[in-house]
Design a protein around this motif. Structure first.
Motif: not given
Length: 222
Positions: A57-84
């Motif tokens: 889909f061409g979304y921008q994805v950023e991995w945040i090592e310190a918090t084990q989070q993933v930020r996915i950015t399109g027309d909205k921004t979704i932040v997910l955390q492993l195991g949460v």
């Protein structure tokens, strides 16, 4: 008898390998998409590699090592955390039925939640184990045997059913703000009749009517 038993065992092993090898397939807007690691089902939800989603889909994805989070950015921004089992969408906390996980050194995320949050339609072909994003999928396509006769276009069976997801009203997260419906391009004020009928994944929020109109939205009927 011993040879027969061995033959039966070999046949069963072959069938098992074929079944597991088939797995779940992902169809997106006209074609099948494959990644290095196949999708799998967890708690009746299809989990897909994050990289496959971002590349498709061409979304921008950023991995945040310190918090084990993933930020996915399109027309909205979704932040997910492993195991949460919660997602942060533009600052709002949304419950998940399945938390992101790591499998085979890949981060897997719930396909339907990600796709529908960004406005994509998602369906499921149970018989052929295909997760479908977009319109036009025909049941069984891509699984035909070469000698199978061609099916007439008016006889093709288009998948209509999908897994049922709970309806999440945008008003639950609006905090009294105006809700715009991205599908109808109409905005709803808190006192309006359909204010609580807009799905969260179709919503955009405004502080004033002027802001909504400036964004191209028109006022819905009372």
């Amino acid at each position: 008898m011993k040879k027969i038993c061995i033959s039966i065992v070999l046949v069963l092993m072959l069938l098992t390998s074929v079944i597991h090898g088939a797995g779940i397939r992902l169809w997106v807007s006209g074609h099948f998409v494959e990644g290095e690691v196949p999708p799998f089902v967890e708690n009746e939800r299809t989990m897909v590699p994050l990289r496959l989603i971002s590349e498709t889909f061409g979304y921008q994805v950023e991995w945040i090592e310190a918090t084990q989070q993933v930020r996915i950015t399109g027309d909205k921004t979704i932040v997910l955390q492993l195991g949460v089992a919660y997602a942060d969408i533009d600052g709002m906390q949304i419950p998940l039925e399945v938390a992101p996980v790591v499998r085979e050194e890949r981060t897997f995320v719930p396909l339907r939640f990600i796709a529908e949050t960004f406005g994509h339609r998602v369906d499921w072909d149970q018989e052929h184990q295909v997760a479908i994003i977009g319109e036009g999928y025909v049941a069984g396509q891509g699984t035909e045997v070469a000698e199978t006769p061609a099916v007439q276009e008016d006889e093709e069976e288009t998948v209509q059913t999908s897994r049922k997801e709970p309806f999440i009203p945008a008003s639950q997260f609006a905090n009294g703000r105006i809700i715009g419906n991205k599908k109808s391009m109409k905005y709803h004020c808190p006192h309006m009749r359909d204010y609580h009928k807009v799905k969260f994944e179709n919503a955009v929020f405004f502080d004033t009517e002027e802001e909504a109109k400036a964004a191209g939205y028109v006022r819905a009927k009372q």
